[in-house]
Enzyme design. Structure first.
Site, mmCIF file in Angstrom:
data_model
loop_
_atom_site.group_PDB
_atom_site.id
_atom_site.type_symbol
_atom_site.label_atom_id
_atom_site.label_comp_id
_atom_site.label_asym_id
_atom_site.label_seq_id
_atom_site.Cartn_x
_atom_site.Cartn_y
_atom_site.Cartn_z
ATOM 1 N N THR A 83 0.825 -1.220 0.000
ATOM 2 C CA THR A 83 0.000 0.000 0.000
ATOM 3 C C THR A 83 0.851 1.259 0.000
ATOM 4 O O THR A 83 2.051 1.224 0.271
ATOM 5 C CB THR A 83 -0.921 0.045 1.240
ATOM 6 O OG1 THR A 83 -0.094 0.170 2.404
ATOM 7 C CG2 THR A 83 -1.775 -1.197 1.343
ATOM 8 N N CYS A 84 0.188 2.393 -0.270
ATOM 9 C CA CYS A 84 0.872 3.681 -0.341
ATOM 10 C C CYS A 84 0.915 4.347 1.027
ATOM 11 O O CYS A 84 0.589 5.528 1.169
ATOM 12 C CB CYS A 84 0.173 4.588 -1.339
ATOM 13 S SG CYS A 84 0.223 3.894 -2.977
ATOM 14 N N ASP A 85 1.265 3.579 2.051
ATOM 15 C CA ASP A 85 1.433 4.134 3.389
ATOM 16 C C ASP A 85 2.791 3.676 3.876
ATOM 17 O O ASP A 85 3.070 2.473 3.865
ATOM 18 C CB ASP A 85 0.326 3.611 4.317
ATOM 19 C CG ASP A 85 0.348 4.305 5.674
ATOM 20 O OD1 ASP A 85 1.459 4.558 6.194
ATOM 21 O OD2 ASP A 85 -0.733 4.590 6.210
#
Ligand SMILES: *Cc1c(COP(=O)(O)O)cnc(C)c1O
Length: 380
Positions: free
Chosen positions: A327-329
């Site tokens: 994910t983009c975290d």
């Protein structure tokens, strides 16, 4: 990793259904685990901690084997009922409950509730008159990889007041509970907790209240990378501690295994999405999988739980990797402080198997963060 899981994953691949990560749980292992607990602690009733894996297949198997269920919400109690358990085999073990949820559980027939303060006692007394309550006391959880200290339970001295309060409010002051911390590697942890339990029994007796039950909680480990003692060793250690602290007046006991019941029954198959470096001179590679902290591996928080990971290239030379999710975290990194050794030949597209993932995975996976669907699960 059982043969049944291997076969299942092979068929899934052949059918081209292996586009996304999935968890496969072998129910035969859950059955074995239940019987192992029943043999190791023959005088204790098993209340499976539903939160570890609430899949209907797991709950109905355990219900058919005679298990009881520790639930943390009305929804979990309803799931246990739907799986075939009767209400007298269900406890509401969360110490933090809305009064209207206590009332709903009471309407379903639940008569066993956890408390850890007077305000909670008063809620139970109003919403579930005459019910049995046990008071959770604090325990420091040394030796546990996933501690459950501080948030739940009260000081043992206060537990006596809380139980007296329950008695005065028309509830049945039934006993005490504690949790030695999840993934507890020290079998003697129960000895320390049972010393406090016995002191609470004595304190209540001095006030004319006879307690009769000790809830020994969960904490029984699953084997990840490190070896762990066998359930039998926990059983022996607990029995010795009960004798030592309660003499020949051993109380009724309950255990609430979660992780120990289902952890080793599950395997997650995931895929390597990218292998890269942050600079040409780095010797640590970054390996990105299609599953991460938000896809079911929440217990890698603080790198607490280190899962065994198998790859198709095991046996080859290994090197250190940072292991991250898709994910983009930037919090979605599983292992970085202590890098994880994986084969240097590992490639994009390789399937990896994350073992010991039957507990605390599927229900932790996000609904649609970054558009990723929740973890697919199969109980076979
Ligand atoms: C989570 C929980 C358990 C299960 O703990 P495990 O370490 O998974 O065995 C048992 N009892 C209570 C009250 C819990 O909250």
């Amino acid at each position: 990793m059982t043969e049944r899981i291997q076969d299942f994953l092979r068929n899934r691949r052949e059918d081209g259904r292996d586009n996304e990560p999935c968890l496969v749980v072998d129910l035969a292992v859950v059955r074995d685990n239940f019987q192992t607990f029943a043999r190791a602690l023959p005088d204790s009733r098993v209340f499976y901690a539903v939160k570890a894996n609430p899949a209907p297949e797991v709950l109905s198997l355990l219900a058919s084997l005679g298990s009881c269920f520790d639930t943390a919400s009305v929804a979990e109690a309803e799931m246990a009922l739907a799986a075939g358990a009767t209400a007298d085999r269900i406890s509401f073990g969360n110490t933090i409950k809305k009064e209207r949820d206590i009332a709903r559980a009471y309407a379903l027939g639940v008569r066993l509730f956890a408390v850890d303060c007077k305000a909670e006692v008063e809620k139970v007394a109003r919403a579930a008159p005459g019910a049995k309550v046990f008071c959770r006391f604090l325990f420091d959880c040394v030796g546990a990889d996933w501690p459950l200290s501080r948030k739940f339970g009260c000081d043992p001295a206060m537990a006596i007041d809380v139980l007296e309060h329950a008695h005065r409010h028309g509830l049945e002051a039934y006993g005490v509970s504690f949790h030695v911390g999840s993934q507890q590697g020290r079998t003697q942890a129960w000895d320390e907790a049972l010393k406090s339990a016995a002191a609470i029994f004595r304190g209540c007796a001095e006030r004319g209240i006879t307690l009769s039950m000790v809830n020994l909680g969960g904490g029984f480990p699953t084997k990840y990378l490190k070896e762990v003692p066998a359930v039998k060793a926990y059983g022996r250690s607990i029995f010795r501690a009960l004798r030592k602290h309660f003499g020949n007046r051993i109380p009724d006991t309950i255990i609430e295994p979660g992780r120990g019941m289902v952890g080793n029954a599950g395997v997650i198959e995931a895929e390597v999405v990218l292998v890269s470096k942050k600079s040409e001179s780095d010797d640590v590679r970054w390996v990105y999988l299609d599953i991460g902290k938000f896809g079911g591996l929440a217990e890698t928080m603080d790198e607490a739980i280190r899962y065994p990971i198998r790859t198709p290239r095991d046996g080859a030379e290994v090197g250190p990797c940072v292991l991250a999710g898709p994910t983009c975290d930037s919090a979605d990194v599983m292992y970085e402080k202590v890098p994880y050794d994986l084969p240097v030949s590992l490639e994009i597209g390789d399937k990896v198997l994350i073992e010991g993932t039957g507990a605390y995975t599927a229900t932790y996976s996000a609904v649609a963060f970054n558009g990723l669907p929740p973890l697919k699960t199969y109980h076979i």
